[in-house]
Design a protein around this motif. Structure first.
Motif, short mmCIF file in Angstrom:
data_model
loop_
_atom_site.label_atom_id
_atom_site.label_comp_id
_atom_site.label_asym_id
_atom_site.label_seq_id
_atom_site.Cartn_x
_atom_site.Cartn_y
_atom_site.Cartn_z
N GLN A 175 -7.19 -0.41 0.49
CA GLN A 175 -8.32 -0.67 -0.39
C GLN A 175 -8.58 -2.17 -0.56
N ASP A 176 -7.51 -2.96 -0.57
CA ASP A 176 -7.65 -4.40 -0.74
C ASP A 176 -7.73 -5.16 0.59
N GLY A 177 -8.03 -4.43 1.68
CA GLY A 177 -8.31 -5.08 2.96
C GLY A 177 -7.10 -5.48 3.79
N ILE A 178 -5.94 -4.92 3.52
CA ILE A 178 -4.75 -5.25 4.30
C ILE A 178 -4.63 -4.25 5.45
N PRO A 179 -4.62 -4.73 6.71
CA PRO A 179 -4.43 -3.82 7.84
C PRO A 179 -2.94 -3.47 8.01
N PHE A 180 -2.66 -2.24 8.39
CA PHE A 180 -1.28 -1.81 8.63
C PHE A 180 -1.29 -0.66 9.63
N ALA A 189 -5.97 6.03 3.00
CA ALA A 189 -5.47 4.66 2.95
C ALA A 189 -6.45 3.73 2.26
N PHE A 190 -7.73 3.91 2.48
CA PHE A 190 -8.73 3.01 1.90
C PHE A 190 -8.92 3.19 0.40
N ASP A 191 -8.22 4.18 -0.19
CA ASP A 191 -8.29 4.39 -1.64
C ASP A 191 -7.10 3.82 -2.40
N LEU A 192 -6.11 3.30 -1.69
CA LEU A 192 -4.92 2.74 -2.34
C LEU A 192 -4.72 1.30 -1.92
#
Length: 124
Positions: A54-59, A94-97
Protein backbone atom coordinates in the motif's frame (compact mmCIF):
# COMPACT_ATOMS: atom_id res chain seq x y z
CA UNK A 1 26.71 -46.84 -46.17
CA UNK A 2 25.70 -43.57 -44.49
CA UNK A 3 27.42 -44.19 -41.15
CA UNK A 4 30.91 -43.73 -42.57
CA UNK A 5 30.12 -40.03 -43.23
CA UNK A 6 29.03 -39.24 -39.67
CA UNK A 7 31.75 -37.65 -37.61
CA UNK A 8 31.80 -37.43 -33.87
CA UNK A 9 31.08 -33.86 -32.78
CA UNK A 10 31.34 -32.73 -29.18
CA UNK A 11 29.67 -29.48 -28.31
CA UNK A 12 29.96 -27.86 -24.92
CA UNK A 13 26.73 -26.16 -23.90
CA UNK A 14 26.27 -24.04 -20.79
CA UNK A 15 22.93 -24.78 -19.23
CA UNK A 16 21.02 -21.74 -18.05
CA UNK A 17 19.37 -22.41 -14.69
CA UNK A 18 16.26 -20.32 -13.97
CA UNK A 19 14.89 -20.60 -10.47
CA UNK A 20 11.17 -19.95 -10.05
CA UNK A 21 10.48 -18.53 -6.55
CA UNK A 22 13.99 -19.50 -5.38
CA UNK A 23 14.72 -22.90 -3.82
CA UNK A 24 11.03 -23.39 -3.05
CA UNK A 25 11.50 -27.12 -2.55
CA UNK A 26 13.67 -26.37 0.47
CA UNK A 27 12.19 -23.13 1.82
CA UNK A 28 8.93 -21.19 1.49
CA UNK A 29 8.78 -19.62 -2.00
CA UNK A 30 9.86 -16.01 -2.56
CA UNK A 31 11.78 -15.71 0.71
CA UNK A 32 15.35 -14.58 1.23
CA UNK A 33 16.26 -18.11 2.31
CA UNK A 34 14.81 -19.58 -0.88
CA UNK A 35 16.60 -17.05 -3.12
CA UNK A 36 19.93 -17.30 -1.29
CA UNK A 37 19.83 -21.11 -1.42
CA UNK A 38 18.97 -21.01 -5.11
CA UNK A 39 21.96 -18.77 -5.82
CA UNK A 40 24.30 -21.02 -3.81
CA UNK A 41 22.90 -24.00 -5.76
CA UNK A 42 24.04 -22.30 -8.98
CA UNK A 43 20.95 -20.55 -10.36
CA UNK A 44 21.73 -18.04 -13.10
CA UNK A 45 18.39 -16.22 -13.03
CA UNK A 46 15.87 -15.73 -10.23
CA UNK A 47 12.19 -15.45 -11.09
CA UNK A 48 10.84 -12.94 -8.59
CA UNK A 49 7.18 -12.00 -9.07
CA UNK A 50 6.98 -8.46 -7.74
CA UNK A 51 4.01 -7.19 -5.72
CA UNK A 52 3.50 -3.69 -4.35
CA UNK A 53 2.48 -2.77 -0.81
CA UNK A 54 0.00 0.00 0.00
CA UNK A 55 2.87 2.37 0.75
CA UNK A 56 4.64 1.63 -2.54
CA UNK A 57 7.28 -0.86 -1.40
CA UNK A 58 8.00 -3.57 -4.02
CA UNK A 59 8.61 -7.11 -2.74
CA UNK A 60 8.74 -10.66 -4.07
CA UNK A 61 5.68 -12.83 -3.52
CA UNK A 62 4.08 -15.40 -5.82
CA UNK A 63 0.55 -13.94 -5.58
CA UNK A 64 -1.03 -10.54 -5.08
CA UNK A 65 -3.47 -12.33 -2.74
CA UNK A 66 -1.71 -12.67 0.60
CA UNK A 67 -4.06 -15.49 1.68
CA UNK A 68 -2.48 -17.79 -0.91
CA UNK A 69 1.05 -17.46 0.40
CA UNK A 70 0.97 -16.13 3.98
CA UNK A 71 -0.88 -16.53 7.26
CA UNK A 72 -2.72 -13.18 6.82
CA UNK A 73 -6.14 -14.85 7.30
CA UNK A 74 -5.11 -15.79 10.85
CA UNK A 75 -4.09 -12.26 11.79
CA UNK A 76 -5.78 -9.00 12.73
CA UNK A 77 -6.05 -8.30 8.98
CA UNK A 78 -8.53 -11.13 8.37
CA UNK A 79 -11.35 -8.57 8.11
CA UNK A 80 -9.70 -6.93 5.06
CA UNK A 81 -10.97 -9.56 2.63
CA UNK A 82 -12.57 -8.22 -0.56
CA UNK A 83 -13.11 -9.08 -4.22
CA UNK A 84 -11.41 -7.44 -7.18
CA UNK A 85 -12.31 -7.70 -10.89
CA UNK A 86 -9.14 -9.52 -11.98
CA UNK A 87 -9.48 -12.43 -9.52
CA UNK A 88 -12.30 -14.83 -8.84
CA UNK A 89 -13.21 -15.09 -5.19
CA UNK A 90 -12.15 -12.84 -2.37
CA UNK A 91 -8.71 -12.21 -0.93
CA UNK A 92 -6.57 -9.96 1.21
CA UNK A 93 -4.34 -8.12 -1.21
CA UNK A 94 -0.79 -6.79 -0.97
CA UNK A 95 -1.84 -3.32 -2.13
CA UNK A 96 -4.16 -3.02 0.90
CA UNK A 97 -1.46 -3.48 3.57
CA UNK A 98 1.64 -1.45 4.42
CA UNK A 99 5.06 -3.08 4.10
CA UNK A 100 5.50 -2.99 7.90
CA UNK A 101 2.45 -5.27 8.19
CA UNK A 102 3.32 -7.56 5.28
CA UNK A 103 6.91 -8.22 6.34
CA UNK A 104 5.70 -9.63 9.68
CA UNK A 105 3.44 -12.24 8.08
CA UNK A 106 4.55 -15.88 8.03
CA UNK A 107 5.14 -17.31 4.56
CA UNK A 108 3.47 -20.58 3.61
CA UNK A 109 5.34 -23.41 1.96
CA UNK A 110 4.16 -25.38 -1.07
CA UNK A 111 4.45 -28.60 0.93
CA UNK A 112 2.88 -29.53 4.28
CA UNK A 113 6.11 -31.34 5.15
CA UNK A 114 8.14 -28.19 4.53
CA UNK A 115 5.70 -26.12 6.58
CA UNK A 116 6.49 -28.34 9.56
CA UNK A 117 10.19 -27.95 8.83
CA UNK A 118 9.89 -24.16 8.65
CA UNK A 119 8.03 -23.98 11.95
CA UNK A 120 10.72 -26.16 13.50
CA UNK A 121 13.53 -23.92 12.22
CA UNK A 122 11.78 -20.73 13.35
CA UNK A 123 11.18 -22.17 16.83
CA UNK A 124 14.90 -22.82 17.41
Amino acid sequence: MLTRFIHSVHVSVKTLVISKYGASGDYPPCTNLAYENSISDGADILDCPVQMSQDGIPFCLRSIDLIESTNVAQTIFSNRSKTIPIKSGSGIFAFDLAWEDIKNLTRKSNSPILFIRVIYIEDL
